[in-house]
Design an enzyme around this catalytic site. Structure first.
Site, short mmCIF file in Angstrom:
data_model
loop_
_atom_site.label_atom_id
_atom_site.label_comp_id
_atom_site.label_asym_id
_atom_site.label_seq_id
_atom_site.Cartn_x
_atom_site.Cartn_y
_atom_site.Cartn_z
N VAL A 70 -5.62 6.55 -25.78
CA VAL A 70 -5.00 7.25 -24.66
C VAL A 70 -3.54 7.48 -25.07
O VAL A 70 -2.86 6.54 -25.52
CB VAL A 70 -5.07 6.42 -23.36
CG1 VAL A 70 -4.30 7.11 -22.24
CG2 VAL A 70 -6.53 6.22 -22.95
N LYS A 96 -3.09 3.36 -16.75
CA LYS A 96 -3.48 4.07 -15.54
C LYS A 96 -5.00 4.07 -15.36
O LYS A 96 -5.55 4.79 -14.53
CB LYS A 96 -2.97 5.51 -15.59
CG LYS A 96 -1.46 5.59 -15.79
CD LYS A 96 -0.95 7.00 -15.87
CE LYS A 96 0.50 7.06 -16.36
NZ LYS A 96 1.41 6.11 -15.72
N GLY A 97 -5.72 3.28 -16.18
CA GLY A 97 -7.17 3.19 -16.03
C GLY A 97 -7.95 4.21 -16.85
O GLY A 97 -9.18 4.24 -16.79
N GLY A 130 -8.22 4.45 -20.21
CA GLY A 130 -8.96 3.80 -21.30
C GLY A 130 -10.26 3.22 -20.81
O GLY A 130 -11.31 3.36 -21.44
N ASN A 190 -3.30 -7.58 -25.66
CA ASN A 190 -3.52 -6.76 -24.46
C ASN A 190 -4.87 -6.06 -24.51
O ASN A 190 -5.59 -6.00 -23.52
CB ASN A 190 -2.40 -5.72 -24.31
CG ASN A 190 -1.08 -6.35 -23.91
OD1 ASN A 190 -1.07 -7.41 -23.29
ND2 ASN A 190 0.01 -5.70 -24.27
N TYR A 208 -10.63 -5.61 -22.99
CA TYR A 208 -12.05 -5.52 -23.36
C TYR A 208 -12.85 -6.65 -22.70
O TYR A 208 -13.98 -6.44 -22.26
CB TYR A 208 -12.20 -5.59 -24.89
CG TYR A 208 -11.61 -4.40 -25.62
CD1 TYR A 208 -11.69 -3.11 -25.08
CD2 TYR A 208 -10.99 -4.56 -26.85
CE1 TYR A 208 -11.15 -2.02 -25.76
CE2 TYR A 208 -10.46 -3.47 -27.53
CZ TYR A 208 -10.55 -2.21 -26.98
OH TYR A 208 -10.02 -1.14 -27.66
#
Lengths: 186, 186
Positions: free
Chosen positions: A113, A120-121, A123, A152, A157
């Site tokens: 991204v 911001k969601g 990924g 991170n 994941y």
């Protein structure tokens, strides 16, 4: 991604090397890319023979000012007459196979991204779309690699339900060591 | 392989799950298998539309007494009227992609030589054949995974020219965690 991974010395791809190798087969049979596009206008004429695009509406303040919007302007969007659509990320994946299950899976090669769209969601949206496609096709595994210092990413994941395998290592044969097998006498 | 990796609880493949998923595309476009067959007679009628078989003659004392020769008798060999041909191993691999090079590669999913045929160079023959095929097709990378405690395998791979990457970890999404994305609302 090469910059982020301190691997720019390994980056030799060109537009022509990608164009000639990446889009030669139907989606999901071999190399497949989901593109994340953002626009402040509603999308129109979204169409794909193999995949129903996933559309999400996000609060307007989530669409960041994009300093490279012109560079990453979507060519698909131009076809549709909307020149306000920007490529914000992508996920590239290929079918893999697990003999233990006797079923295919997907191997995710790249997930990216662009920096101004992170946290911001998006990924999660990209990776979830791959997982959803795998389930739809009866595939039993989605795998990818992560750098062990990228805590991170590992946290992200694991929150998505993935396990990080600690006892496996990746072996890689490239460059001169690989080319030596071109006229192998083994 | 499942026994060797202490992973028999993960093994659910059946002849039918493999037959229905593995051989649906031309060689090298998706899942591909090289089969290692041994015979004490010269091979006859070796043929393949996509791949010229690699034939090697080894000293007769290298062909071990095979306690399961009947179970692993080659069906191809039977077509050729030679019922003395036995499957001794295989390598299963799939195309992968490296965006850094803008070129495809191969990911080796499984490499197995049956126990009584080990330590005779057959594993190297199988992996070398994949590397040679990669070079022939202009592919720039061959990758696979190894268990970190399998020091013999690591030594073998390094001798073949591979690097073992220490900073990458494999992430895996399977089972219920994967199925949850089937009707995802993300």
């Amino acid at each position: 991604m090469a910059v982020f991974q301190n691997d720019t010395h390994l980056f030799t791809a060109t537009e022509s090397s990608i164009a000639s190798t990446l889009f030669n087969s139907p989606p999901f049979q071999s190399f497949t890319v989901f593109i994340l596009e953002v626009s402040s206008n509603p999308f129109k004429n979204i169409h794909s023979p193999a995949f129903l695009p996933i559309e999400r509406t996000v609060p307007v303040d989530l669409v960041a000012a994009d300093p490279e919007a012109e560079t990453f302007k979507s060519s698909v969007a131009n076809e549709d007459g909307d020149d306000n659509v920007t490529v914000a990320g992508f996920v590239l994946f290929v079918p893999s196979y697990t003999t233990f299950a006797g079923k295919p899976g997907f191997h995710v090669e790249d997930l990216l991204v662009r920096e101004c769209y992170r946290r911001k969601g998006f990924g999660k949206m990209l990776l979830s779309a791959v997982a959803e496609q795998a389930v739809k096709m009866g595939f039993k595994r989605v795998e990818w690699s992560v750098l062990e210092w990228n805590v991170n990413a590992i946290k992200f994941y694991e929150e998505m339900g993935a396990r990080v395998l600690t006892e496996w290592r990746v072996c890689r044969l490239t460059g001169d060591a690989l080319e030596a097998y071109g006229d192998a006498n083994y």
